[in-house]
Design an enzyme around this catalytic site. Structure first.
Site, PDB file in Angstrom:
ATOM      1  N   HIS A 374      25.210   2.828 -31.912  1.00 23.00           N
ATOM      2  CA  HIS A 374      24.464   1.585 -32.075  1.00 23.00           C
ATOM      3  C   HIS A 374      22.969   1.859 -32.280  1.00 23.00           C
ATOM      4  O   HIS A 374      22.314   1.208 -33.098  1.00 23.00           O
ATOM      5  CB  HIS A 374      24.662   0.683 -30.857  1.00 23.00           C
ATOM      6  CG  HIS A 374      26.010   0.035 -30.800  1.00 23.00           C
ATOM      7  ND1 HIS A 374      27.166   0.739 -30.532  1.00 23.00           N
ATOM      8  CD2 HIS A 374      26.393  -1.270 -30.974  1.00 23.00           C
ATOM      9  CE1 HIS A 374      28.197  -0.096 -30.537  1.00 23.00           C
ATOM     10  NE2 HIS A 374      27.756  -1.321 -30.809  1.00 23.00           N
ATOM     11  N   HIS A 417      25.483   3.280 -22.353  1.00 26.55           N
ATOM     12  CA  HIS A 417      25.110   4.646 -22.710  1.00 26.55           C
ATOM     13  C   HIS A 417      24.097   5.157 -21.703  1.00 26.55           C
ATOM     14  O   HIS A 417      23.361   4.381 -21.080  1.00 26.55           O
ATOM     15  CB  HIS A 417      24.500   4.695 -24.114  1.00 26.55           C
ATOM     16  CG  HIS A 417      25.518   4.720 -25.219  1.00 26.55           C
ATOM     17  ND1 HIS A 417      26.194   5.853 -25.592  1.00 26.55           N
ATOM     18  CD2 HIS A 417      25.970   3.719 -26.030  1.00 26.55           C
ATOM     19  CE1 HIS A 417      27.017   5.564 -26.606  1.00 26.55           C
ATOM     20  NE2 HIS A 417      26.899   4.272 -26.870  1.00 26.55           N
ATOM     21  N   ASP A 421      21.492   9.603 -24.368  1.00 25.94           N
ATOM     22  CA  ASP A 421      22.232   9.237 -25.580  1.00 25.94           C
ATOM     23  C   ASP A 421      21.349   8.454 -26.537  1.00 25.94           C
ATOM     24  O   ASP A 421      21.345   8.698 -27.748  1.00 25.94           O
ATOM     25  CB  ASP A 421      23.455   8.401 -25.213  1.00 25.94           C
ATOM     26  CG  ASP A 421      24.377   9.106 -24.239  1.00 25.94           C
ATOM     27  OD1 ASP A 421      24.290  10.346 -24.144  1.00 25.94           O
ATOM     28  OD2 ASP A 421      25.173   8.413 -23.566  1.00 25.94           O
TER      29      ASP A 421
END
Length: 572
Positions: A374, A417, A421
């Site tokens: 994302h 996350h 990340d």
């Protein structure tokens, strides 16, 4: 037609004829009424050089090395290093006329002469103004030669002079040199009506075929990577660590920010808004195919790298609210063979691929943590929008950056996350974007040492082989966009009709071949029967002809004998 600020062609021709009514050459004294720009600078800076006349600019094409050195001494007190450079590199008058700003820059950066930046700039300005002075005098001379050649006295043969093409006005386009003798100017010699700027030349290079095949290749590459990513996400879900044995890792941000349940959906909504803006930019941008190639190439490369990082190391689940269990995706049925397991995994991968990996589409995955997909999508969309929109759209650029940052915050607030990340995803995506565009904008493939670039970046070399320089941010209006769309539709229709006609003609030819063969066979049969009848007639008539020939021969012999006997009797 010349502009109003320019002198008309007739006025320039009359002035040139008045300056030299009986000679094809212009009198240098008549053309030097106004001192050139570089002479004014020298006279203002060096009063002692006023009495020293520089070489004639009109004859710069015939200058030798010594003349160039003399001209250097009259215009500016340049350093001995620059003089040695001109002498060692054999820069005479013709080379001086073809000199460009890049050539002057190369004296320091490629030829390794110890020249200061200011000296290089001053030298280039002096050379450029001298080139403009030479061009103006050439344009005054050429109409006079044309008039004298058409209706004046005989013109003696003039030596070849170095002529510069019509784009001499731009500093970086002075290399188009050609030899001409007694060239007649047919068009208006106003330089403003003939000059072409560097920006226009760059645009003309870019206004080529959009290269749909390269765009299709990049689309296929991105499509393949998305399938690989979906399949790897299925694999890592099967290998997700047990939440009871492996609790969430310590994280500074996650440990201090409470969990917000709706945050991840908000992240995907911000991504959808960024994608909508990027889609509008793509539709109206004049070089949309280049943008699409770059977007697909970068997105495919980043997500392919993500497949490697999330496959080699499986991090523990970052939040206790996530229901991640490897048994959900485990294939424990002993009756399922390898092919059946592959079909099950491909079905799950298709579910992830069709939902674009978004939770608002009902896709829930675990284990794909390093690094955040994302964040990659948000960052990539933000950078592309800010790069390919005008710089003065501050509101749009601020909005895209806010959406990017808020999207990252929503990812962390949802505890989907780890912070590492998100950080790694933003860093890798931004670095790859900047590296790619730095190579493309600086013409890395046009340099002399481009072999290394072509070896290390083969996909970049293929996609950017026909792009020279920075892509200008030019946009089509809705009217021009509709016109181009209609033209494309008409072109595709014409090609389809042409292909259909070719196929119809080919079928017609194939269908007519058997009838033609029948006609040919019938003709052959008729010819064979005619030949056979002729042979039979000849064979039937042969004995009769033989008999007739024999009878005639016998009759001839008998008649001869009778004549002989009659003659003998008459003699006796």
């Amino acid at each position: 037609m010349c502009d109003e600020e320019c002198e008309t062609c007739d006025t320039v021709t009359q002035r040139a004829v008045q300056a030299s009514p009986a000679q094809p050459e212009v009198n240098p004294a008549a053309t030097q009424t106004d001192a050139p720009f570089w002479e004014q600078i020298v006279q203002s800076k060096n009063p002692q050089n006023k009495q020293r006349s520089p070489p004639d600019v009109l004859r710069v094409a015939s200058w030798q090395l010594d003349d160039v050195q003399q001209w250097m001494g009259t215009v500016e007190p340049y350093s001995d290093e620059l003089r040695d450079c001109l002498l060692n590199e054999a820069i005479d008058g013709q080379v001086l006329l073809a000199l460009t700003e890049q050539d002057v820059r190369d004296m320091r950066y490629k030829l390794n002469y110890k020249l200061t930046f200011g000296e290089m700039k001053k030298f280039w300005l002096t050379v450029y103004n001298m080139q403009l002075q030479w061009r103006q005098k050439q344009q005054l001379q050429q109409p006079a030669q044309k008039v004298l050649l058409n209706g004046g006295p005989a013109v003696s043969s003039a030596p070849l002079v170095l002529g510069i093409s019509s784009n001499l006005g731009s500093p970086t386009s002075l290399g188009n040199v050609f030899l001409a003798s007694n060239v007649a100017v047919e068009t208006c010699p106003c330089p403003e009506a003939q000059d072409m700027s560097d920006a226009q030349q760059e645009k003309s290079k870019l206004l080529e075929a959009p290269e749909y095949f390269k765009t299709a290749i990049s689309l296929g590459y991105s499509f393949m990577v998305t399938w690989i990513t979906s399949f790897v996400m299925v694999i890592v879900h099967e290998r997700v660590p047990d939440m009871k044995r492996y609790p969430p890792l310590p994280d500074i941000f996650l440990d201090n920010v409470p969990h917000i349940p709706w945050a991840f959906n908000m992240c995907e909504i911000t991504g959808s808004l960024l994608f909508t803006i990027w889609l509008v930019v793509l539709i109206f941008h004049k070089y949309r195919m280049v943008l699409l190639r770059r977007f697909f190439a970068l997105a495919g490369t980043v997500f392919l790298l993500r497949c490697v990082t999330m496959l080699i190391t499986s991090l523990s689940v970052p939040g206790t609210h996530l229901q991640c269990n490897q048994k959900d995706f485990a294939i424990d049925d002993p009756t399922v063979d390898v092919f059946g397991a592959l079909v099950i995994r491909m079905t799950r991968a298709y579910r992830i691929w069709s939902g674009l990996g978004m939770s608002i589409q009902g896709v829930r995955t675990c284990g794909d943590y390093m690094f955040s997909g994302h964040t990659v999508a948000l960052t990539l969309l933000n950078f592309f929008i800010t790069e390919y929109t005008p710089r003065n759209l501050y509101f749009l650029h601020t909005l895209t950056w806010l959406l990017n940052m808020f999207g990252i915050f929503f990812i962390l607030a949802a505890h989907e996350h780890y912070s590492i990340d998100v950080f790694v995803a933003f860093y890798i995506t931004s670095r790859l974007f900047l590296y790619y565009h730095t190579l493309a904008n600086n013409r890395a493939l046009m340099q002399s040492d481009s072999t290394r670039t072509r070896i290390w970046f083969p996909m970049f070399s293929y996609f950017e082989s026909s792009v020279d320089g920075i892509i200008p941010n030019e946009f089509d209006t809705p009217g021009t966009l509709m016109d181009s769309l209609v033209q494309q539709i008409v072109r595709i229709k014409d090609q389809a009709v042409f292909i259909a006609n070719r196929m119809w003609l080919a079928r017609q030819q194939v269908s007519q071949r058997p009838s033609l063969d029948i006609f040919r066979n019938s003709d052959l049969d008729n010819r064979n029967s005619a030949m056979g009848s002729k042979l039979r007639r000849s064979s039937a008539q042969a004995p009769q002809q033989f008999k007739r020939t024999t009878k005639d021969a016998v009759a001839t012999v008998v008649a001869t004998d009778l004549r002989t006997s009659f003659t003998e009797k008459k003699v006796l």
